[in-house]
Design a protein around this motif. Structure first.
Motif, mmCIF file in Angstrom:
data_model
loop_
_atom_site.group_PDB
_atom_site.id
_atom_site.type_symbol
_atom_site.label_atom_id
_atom_site.label_comp_id
_atom_site.label_asym_id
_atom_site.label_seq_id
_atom_site.Cartn_x
_atom_site.Cartn_y
_atom_site.Cartn_z
ATOM 1 N N LEU A 1 2.351 -48.005 44.735
ATOM 2 C CA LEU A 1 1.027 -47.411 44.765
ATOM 3 C C LEU A 1 1.133 -45.996 44.222
ATOM 4 O O LEU A 1 1.963 -45.214 44.682
ATOM 5 C CB LEU A 1 0.485 -47.383 46.197
ATOM 6 N N LYS A 2 0.339 -45.690 43.217
ATOM 7 C CA LYS A 2 0.385 -44.378 42.567
ATOM 8 C C LYS A 2 -0.813 -43.541 43.011
ATOM 9 O O LYS A 2 -1.946 -43.979 42.957
ATOM 10 C CB LYS A 2 0.369 -44.529 41.052
ATOM 11 N N VAL A 3 -0.515 -42.322 43.449
ATOM 12 C CA VAL A 3 -1.525 -41.350 43.838
ATOM 13 C C VAL A 3 -1.557 -40.285 42.740
ATOM 14 O O VAL A 3 -0.512 -39.732 42.394
ATOM 15 C CB VAL A 3 -1.185 -40.687 45.191
ATOM 16 N N THR A 4 -2.743 -40.037 42.205
ATOM 17 C CA THR A 4 -2.878 -39.089 41.102
ATOM 18 C C THR A 4 -3.926 -38.032 41.443
ATOM 19 O O THR A 4 -4.970 -38.357 42.003
ATOM 20 C CB THR A 4 -3.312 -39.812 39.811
ATOM 21 N N ARG A 5 -3.597 -36.798 41.094
ATOM 22 C CA ARG A 5 -4.575 -35.691 41.246
ATOM 23 C C ARG A 5 -5.567 -35.798 40.103
ATOM 24 O O ARG A 5 -5.192 -36.023 38.959
ATOM 25 C CB ARG A 5 -3.817 -34.372 41.202
ATOM 26 N N VAL A 6 -6.864 -35.638 40.409
ATOM 27 C CA VAL A 6 -7.875 -35.672 39.343
ATOM 28 C C VAL A 6 -8.354 -34.282 39.015
ATOM 29 O O VAL A 6 -8.176 -33.345 39.713
ATOM 30 C CB VAL A 6 -9.091 -36.571 39.711
ATOM 31 N N TRP B 1 -4.404 -48.951 53.659
ATOM 32 C CA TRP B 1 -4.457 -47.749 54.500
ATOM 33 C C TRP B 1 -4.368 -46.496 53.641
ATOM 34 O O TRP B 1 -5.117 -45.549 53.843
ATOM 35 C CB TRP B 1 -3.341 -47.763 55.531
ATOM 36 N N VAL B 2 -3.439 -46.478 52.680
ATOM 37 C CA VAL B 2 -3.293 -45.300 51.822
ATOM 38 C C VAL B 2 -4.562 -45.087 51.000
ATOM 39 O O VAL B 2 -5.073 -43.972 50.919
ATOM 40 C CB VAL B 2 -2.049 -45.419 50.898
ATOM 41 N N HIS B 3 -5.080 -46.164 50.400
ATOM 42 C CA HIS B 3 -6.326 -46.054 49.630
ATOM 43 C C HIS B 3 -7.436 -45.466 50.502
ATOM 44 O O HIS B 3 -8.162 -44.563 50.076
ATOM 45 C CB HIS B 3 -6.789 -47.423 49.121
ATOM 46 N N MET B 4 -7.584 -45.964 51.722
ATOM 47 C CA MET B 4 -8.669 -45.517 52.603
ATOM 48 C C MET B 4 -8.484 -44.066 53.039
ATOM 49 O O MET B 4 -9.438 -43.289 53.061
ATOM 50 C CB MET B 4 -8.786 -46.442 53.814
ATOM 51 N N VAL B 5 -7.256 -43.691 53.389
ATOM 52 C CA VAL B 5 -6.993 -42.313 53.829
ATOM 53 C C VAL B 5 -7.269 -41.338 52.697
ATOM 54 O O VAL B 5 -7.936 -40.313 52.887
ATOM 55 C CB VAL B 5 -5.534 -42.166 54.338
ATOM 56 N N LEU B 6 -6.796 -41.656 51.502
ATOM 57 C CA LEU B 6 -6.976 -40.732 50.387
ATOM 58 C C LEU B 6 -8.398 -40.756 49.826
ATOM 59 O O LEU B 6 -8.813 -39.799 49.174
ATOM 60 C CB LEU B 6 -5.941 -40.983 49.304
ATOM 61 N N SER B 7 -9.150 -41.793 50.106
ATOM 62 C CA SER B 7 -10.561 -41.801 49.688
ATOM 63 C C SER B 7 -11.368 -40.803 50.516
ATOM 64 O O SER B 7 -12.435 -40.365 50.096
ATOM 65 C CB SER B 7 -11.163 -43.200 49.825
ATOM 66 N N ARG B 8 -10.838 -40.415 51.656
ATOM 67 C CA ARG B 8 -11.489 -39.414 52.511
ATOM 68 C C ARG B 8 -11.256 -37.995 52.008
ATOM 69 O O ARG B 8 -11.925 -37.066 52.425
ATOM 70 C CB ARG B 8 -10.954 -39.514 53.950
#
Length: 154
Positions: free
Chosen positions: A149-154, A125-132
């Motif tokens: 799960l790591k979320v990184t700013r690119v 769910w997190v992967h899908m939401v943040l892929s948007r």
């Protein structure tokens, strides 16, 4: 020889039958999730005994879910049925979506944010939401079923 797979449209009836064999008075009906991409094919379980499936952090619901997926023999998410009782999973999906939004804000500010251990479904769910949302990458870290799960700013 493997039995024929249980079609999606027959899942509610089969779940109700299995519950009846266990002595539980439960009905099963398709229901909306509000986000069919994240939570497709939601089957809502209701009735006087439905609360037993949600007890103990939903372990009974998880076991029944496992049996449904085995009976379906389907590995594509769009074809699998997902059971929910008392909006137990629907609430968790909304909670994880909100957490993903918060993680995006933290990563935007700090550069990265790491969730504590999440289940495979929650990580998806997190992967899908943040892929948007452009500007973020997500990566599961660790071993085992429950991973960070790591979320990184690119």
């Amino acid at each position: 020889m493997r039995k024929a797979a249980l079609p999606l449209e027959q899942v509610p009836e089969r779940v109700a039958q299995w519950c009846a064999h266990l002595g539980l008075k439960i009905t099963a009906e398709p229901g909306p999730s509000g986000d069919e991409t994240l939570f497709p094919n939601r089957i809502v379980l209701d009735g006087p005994d439905a609360h037993w499936l949600a007890a103990n952090k939903g372990f009974g619901l998880d076991a029944l879910q496992f049996l449904v997926h085995e009976a379906q023999g389907e590995r594509e998410e769009k074809g699998q049925a997902y059971l929910d009782v008392q909006s137990f999973r629907l609430f968790r999906m909304k909670e994880v979506v909100a957490m993903a939004g918060m993680a995006a804000e933290r990563a935007r500010t700090l550069g990265s944010y790491t969730f504590a251990s999440l289940s495979p479904r929650e990580r998806r769910w997190v992967h899908m939401v943040l892929s948007r949302q452009p500007g973020f990458t997500t990566e599961s870290e660790g071993t085992g079923t429950f991973k960070a799960l790591k979320v990184t700013r690119v």
